[in-house]
Motif scaffolding. Structure first.
Motif, PDB file in Angstrom:
ATOM      1  N   PHE A 115      52.495  26.227  32.312  1.00  0.00           N
ATOM      2  CA  PHE A 115      53.185  24.782  32.062  1.00  0.00           C
ATOM      3  C   PHE A 115      54.070  24.521  33.190  1.00  0.00           C
ATOM      4  CE2 PHE A 115      51.961  25.937  27.620  1.00  0.00           C
ATOM      5  CZ  PHE A 115      51.459  24.642  27.191  1.00  0.00           C
ATOM      6  N   ALA A 116      54.505  25.239  34.039  1.00  0.00           N
ATOM      7  CA  ALA A 116      55.219  25.051  35.238  1.00  0.00           C
ATOM      8  C   ALA A 116      54.350  24.443  36.261  1.00  0.00           C
ATOM      9  CB  ALA A 116      56.064  26.236  35.856  1.00  0.00           C
ATOM     10  N   ASN A 117      52.961  24.874  36.351  1.00  0.00           N
ATOM     11  CA  ASN A 117      52.067  24.166  37.183  1.00  0.00           C
ATOM     12  C   ASN A 117      51.954  22.884  36.620  1.00  0.00           C
ATOM     13  OD1 ASN A 117      49.751  24.243  39.300  1.00  0.00           O
ATOM     14  ND2 ASN A 117      48.661  23.895  37.439  1.00  0.00           N
ATOM     15  N   LEU A 118      51.602  22.617  35.484  1.00  0.00           N
ATOM     16  CA  LEU A 118      51.415  21.420  35.024  1.00  0.00           C
ATOM     17  C   LEU A 118      52.493  20.276  34.912  1.00  0.00           C
ATOM     18  CD1 LEU A 118      49.805  22.717  31.491  1.00  0.00           C
ATOM     19  CD2 LEU A 118      48.507  21.554  33.388  1.00  0.00           C
ATOM     20  N   LEU A 119      53.766  20.958  34.968  1.00  0.00           N
ATOM     21  CA  LEU A 119      54.999  19.971  35.362  1.00  0.00           C
ATOM     22  C   LEU A 119      55.079  19.764  36.769  1.00  0.00           C
ATOM     23  CD1 LEU A 119      57.801  19.067  34.125  1.00  0.00           C
ATOM     24  CD2 LEU A 119      58.687  21.034  35.215  1.00  0.00           C
ATOM     25  N   ASP A 120      54.537  20.521  37.727  1.00  0.00           N
ATOM     26  CA  ASP A 120      54.424  20.287  39.123  1.00  0.00           C
ATOM     27  C   ASP A 120      53.722  19.441  39.509  1.00  0.00           C
ATOM     28  OD1 ASP A 120      55.304  21.044  41.524  1.00  0.00           O
ATOM     29  OD2 ASP A 120      53.218  21.735  42.097  1.00  0.00           O
ATOM     30  N   LEU A 121      52.364  19.153  38.688  1.00  0.00           N
ATOM     31  CA  LEU A 121      51.333  18.111  39.115  1.00  0.00           C
ATOM     32  C   LEU A 121      51.482  16.833  38.371  1.00  0.00           C
ATOM     33  CD1 LEU A 121      48.996  17.690  36.762  1.00  0.00           C
ATOM     34  CD2 LEU A 121      48.420  19.907  37.147  1.00  0.00           C
ATOM     35  N   ALA A 122      52.398  16.934  37.386  1.00  0.00           N
ATOM     36  CA  ALA A 122      52.468  15.599  36.550  1.00  0.00           C
ATOM     37  C   ALA A 122      53.548  14.567  37.239  1.00  0.00           C
ATOM     38  CB  ALA A 122      53.433  15.961  35.415  1.00  0.00           C
ATOM     39  N   ALA A 123      53.267  13.320  37.054  1.00  0.00           N
ATOM     40  CA  ALA A 123      54.226  12.396  37.447  1.00  0.00           C
ATOM     41  C   ALA A 123      55.755  12.399  36.809  1.00  0.00           C
ATOM     42  CB  ALA A 123      53.361  10.595  37.322  1.00  0.00           C
ATOM     43  N   PRO A 124      56.571  11.868  37.796  1.00  0.00           N
ATOM     44  CA  PRO A 124      57.880  11.752  37.142  1.00  0.00           C
ATOM     45  C   PRO A 124      57.776  11.087  35.904  1.00  0.00           C
ATOM     46  CG  PRO A 124      57.968  11.287  39.396  1.00  0.00           C
ATOM     47  CD  PRO A 124      56.323  11.319  39.083  1.00  0.00           C
ATOM     48  N   GLU A 125      58.653  11.257  35.058  1.00  0.00           N
ATOM     49  CA  GLU A 125      58.746  10.801  33.593  1.00  0.00           C
ATOM     50  C   GLU A 125      57.349  11.034  32.713  1.00  0.00           C
ATOM     51  OE1 GLU A 125      61.538   9.741  32.939  1.00  0.00           O
ATOM     52  OE2 GLU A 125      62.287   9.881  35.150  1.00  0.00           O
ATOM     53  N   ALA A 126      56.605  11.875  33.134  1.00  0.00           N
ATOM     54  CA  ALA A 126      55.342  12.231  32.474  1.00  0.00           C
ATOM     55  C   ALA A 126      55.804  12.891  30.935  1.00  0.00           C
ATOM     56  CB  ALA A 126      54.440  13.208  33.142  1.00  0.00           C
ATOM     57  N   GLU A 127      54.837  12.668  30.005  1.00  0.00           N
ATOM     58  CA  GLU A 127      55.083  13.105  28.918  1.00  0.00           C
ATOM     59  C   GLU A 127      53.974  14.163  28.245  1.00  0.00           C
ATOM     60  OE1 GLU A 127      57.212  10.400  25.667  1.00  0.00           O
ATOM     61  OE2 GLU A 127      56.138   9.224  26.916  1.00  0.00           O
ATOM     62  N   LEU A 128      54.204  15.352  27.702  1.00  0.00           N
ATOM     63  CA  LEU A 128      53.282  16.409  27.279  1.00  0.00           C
ATOM     64  C   LEU A 128      53.108  16.165  25.890  1.00  0.00           C
ATOM     65  CD1 LEU A 128      51.689  19.043  27.678  1.00  0.00           C
ATOM     66  CD2 LEU A 128      53.822  20.186  27.537  1.00  0.00           C
ATOM     67  N   ILE A 129      51.829  16.406  25.429  1.00  0.00           N
ATOM     68  CA  ILE A 129      51.635  15.985  23.794  1.00  0.00           C
ATOM     69  C   ILE A 129      50.390  16.888  23.554  1.00  0.00           C
ATOM     70  CG2 ILE A 129      50.422  14.005  24.042  1.00  0.00           C
ATOM     71  CD1 ILE A 129      51.460  13.364  21.088  1.00  0.00           C
ATOM     72  N   PHE A 130      50.471  18.107  22.608  1.00  0.00           N
ATOM     73  CA  PHE A 130      49.288  18.845  22.278  1.00  0.00           C
ATOM     74  C   PHE A 130      49.574  19.219  20.964  1.00  0.00           C
ATOM     75  CE2 PHE A 130      52.241  21.827  24.345  1.00  0.00           C
ATOM     76  CZ  PHE A 130      52.621  23.068  23.145  1.00  0.00           C
ATOM     77  N   SER A 131      48.172  19.708  20.480  1.00  0.00           N
ATOM     78  CA  SER A 131      48.266  20.318  19.134  1.00  0.00           C
ATOM     79  C   SER A 131      47.881  21.930  19.209  1.00  0.00           C
ATOM     80  CB  SER A 131      47.140  19.580  18.190  1.00  0.00           C
ATOM     81  OG  SER A 131      45.985  20.036  18.762  1.00  0.00           O
ATOM     82  N   CYS A 132      48.429  22.558  18.254  1.00  0.00           N
ATOM     83  CA  CYS A 132      48.165  23.921  18.057  1.00  0.00           C
ATOM     84  C   CYS A 132      48.367  24.435  16.626  1.00  0.00           C
ATOM     85  CB  CYS A 132      48.942  24.872  19.021  1.00  0.00           C
ATOM     86  SG  CYS A 132      51.016  24.554  18.537  1.00  0.00           S
ATOM     87  N   PHE A 133      47.753  25.581  16.380  1.00  0.00           N
ATOM     88  CA  PHE A 133      47.836  25.983  14.870  1.00  0.00           C
ATOM     89  C   PHE A 133      49.110  26.316  14.571  1.00  0.00           C
ATOM     90  CE2 PHE A 133      43.040  26.464  15.114  1.00  0.00           C
ATOM     91  CZ  PHE A 133      42.916  25.583  14.029  1.00  0.00           C
ATOM     92  N   ARG A 134      49.472  26.123  13.204  1.00  0.00           N
ATOM     93  CA  ARG A 134      50.872  27.049  12.758  1.00  0.00           C
ATOM     94  C   ARG A 134      50.402  28.543  12.288  1.00  0.00           C
ATOM     95  NH1 ARG A 134      51.634  21.983   9.401  1.00  0.00           N
ATOM     96  NH2 ARG A 134      52.011  23.146   7.641  1.00  0.00           N
ATOM     97  N   SER A 135      51.146  29.005  11.277  1.00  0.00           N
ATOM     98  CA  SER A 135      51.007  30.491  11.313  1.00  0.00           C
ATOM     99  C   SER A 135      49.827  30.574  10.633  1.00  0.00           C
ATOM    100  CB  SER A 135      52.206  31.101  10.328  1.00  0.00           C
ATOM    101  OG  SER A 135      51.854  30.316   8.973  1.00  0.00           O
ATOM    102  N   PRO A 136      49.038  31.687  10.717  1.00  0.00           N
ATOM    103  CA  PRO A 136      47.647  32.172  10.044  1.00  0.00           C
ATOM    104  C   PRO A 136      47.966  31.947   8.573  1.00  0.00           C
ATOM    105  CG  PRO A 136      48.402  33.874  11.647  1.00  0.00           C
ATOM    106  CD  PRO A 136      49.477  32.873  11.624  1.00  0.00           C
ATOM    107  N   GLN A 137      49.070  32.448   7.958  1.00  0.00           N
ATOM    108  CA  GLN A 137      49.227  32.265   6.548  1.00  0.00           C
ATOM    109  C   GLN A 137      48.904  30.900   6.102  1.00  0.00           C
ATOM    110  OE1 GLN A 137      51.291  33.795   8.529  1.00  0.00           O
ATOM    111  NE2 GLN A 137      50.670  35.918   8.122  1.00  0.00           N
ATOM    112  N   GLU A 138      49.256  29.933   6.873  1.00  0.00           N
ATOM    113  CA  GLU A 138      49.147  28.374   6.557  1.00  0.00           C
ATOM    114  C   GLU A 138      47.640  28.053   6.925  1.00  0.00           C
ATOM    115  OE1 GLU A 138      53.310  26.084   7.358  1.00  0.00           O
ATOM    116  OE2 GLU A 138      52.746  27.845   8.861  1.00  0.00           O
ATOM    117  N   ASN A 139      46.838  28.723   7.300  1.00  0.00           N
ATOM    118  CA  ASN A 139      45.550  28.388   7.810  1.00  0.00           C
ATOM    119  C   ASN A 139      44.653  29.400   7.139  1.00  0.00           C
ATOM    120  OD1 ASN A 139      45.370  26.345   9.911  1.00  0.00           O
ATOM    121  ND2 ASN A 139      47.237  27.335  10.333  1.00  0.00           N
ATOM    122  N   PRO A 140      44.138  29.165   5.809  1.00  0.00           N
ATOM    123  CA  PRO A 140      43.221  30.172   4.924  1.00  0.00           C
ATOM    124  C   PRO A 140      41.943  30.052   5.451  1.00  0.00           C
ATOM    125  CG  PRO A 140      43.947  28.352   3.426  1.00  0.00           C
ATOM    126  CD  PRO A 140      44.905  28.163   4.910  1.00  0.00           C
TER     127      PRO A 140
END
Length: 272
Positions: free
Chosen positions: A127-152
């Protein structure tokens, strides 16, 4: 644990061959993620762990003025994405590891990912590399799973197949980013500011059509926590395991659809 080698080999091949099924499974989440991305301006967009390219392609269609680049470690997935994007002049796909990838002249103002960031071996430097290549004022937005217990869709399958729990819940894999504090520490440690977490519940569409149970079983034979376990079984053992999965899927069938509850985070952060 899902390694880079897995994505370069069997896992990447399976996802590339089945992208229409995985895109369908994530459709509800993808729509919410695209809505959040649409709120952020930017003429250069990076899709991290782009897979077969659905998110990149949707963004490129919605922003014909933008330059969209999708990066993935799997040659098979990059090949599938490139083929799907042949008619779009403003999107391209690169086979590379986003943890270290840089391209002179490309400084994305929006960095996005649909479930593509949980597999870094060393997430803070990535993520530091991604910050380094990004433009100033860039925004990051991503999805990921919550806990396994919430994903039957995952935990029920694991129980049916008697799979052992992960010894390290933050090892690279689908649920590595389930804990918001862990993710916040990673992003803050890499220099990103103001991490935010939006919970999103969606229907994981596993099967559809005339025989949605068999369709869903076909998905789980190729993708997800059951696939590797089923490949390791033979004869009566495999037949018995698939019979248990069919019974479970039948319980979640509604007409021509098998839909399972799923839970994700949409994570946002700003350039430090």
């Amino acid at each position: 644990m899902t390694t880079g080698m897995d994505w370069r080999a069997q896992t990447g091949r399976s996802w590339a061959e089945s992208y229409h099924l995985t895109d369908r499974s994530f459709a509800g989440l993808t729509q919410r993620l695209l809505e959040r991305i649409a709120e952020r301006e930017g003429g250069q967009v990076l899709d991290i762990g782009c897979g077969a390219g659905e998110l990149s392609l949707a963004i490129a269609r919605n922003r014909p003025y933008a330059q969209v680049v999708g990066v993935d470690i799997s040659a098979q997935l990059v090949g599938a994405a490139s083929q799907r994007g042949e008619q779009l002049a403003n999107v391209r796909f690169v086979e590379a590891d986003a943890a270290t990838w840089q391209e002179p002249g490309f400084a994305p103002e929006v960095l996005v990912s649909r479930h593509g960031v949980m597999f870094f071996d060393a997430p803070v430097p990535a993520f530091a590399n991604l910050l380094d290549l990004a433009a100033p004022e860039a925004e990051l937005i991503f999805s990921c799973f919550r806990s396994p217990q919430e994903n039957p869709w995952a935990t029920d399958l694991a129980k049916l197949l008697q799979l052992p729990p992960s010894a390290n819940p933050t090892a690279p894999g689908p649920f590595a980013f389930a804990d918001p504090q862990y993710v916040e520490d990673i992003l803050s440690g890499a220099g990103w500011l103001g991490p935010g977490f939006e919970p999103v519940d969606f229907a994981y569409i596993a099967g559809k059509g005339e025989d949605p149970v068999e369709d869903a079983l076909g998905l789980f034979r190729r993708i997800g926590p059951a696939a590797q376990a089923l490949r390791a079984l033979e004869g009566e053992a495999r037949a018995s395991a698939e019979a248990r999965i069919r019974e479970w899927l039948e319980a979640h069938r509604s007409g021509d659809l098998v839909a399972l509850p799923a839970a994700a985070w949409i994570v946002t952060a700003g350039h430090g």
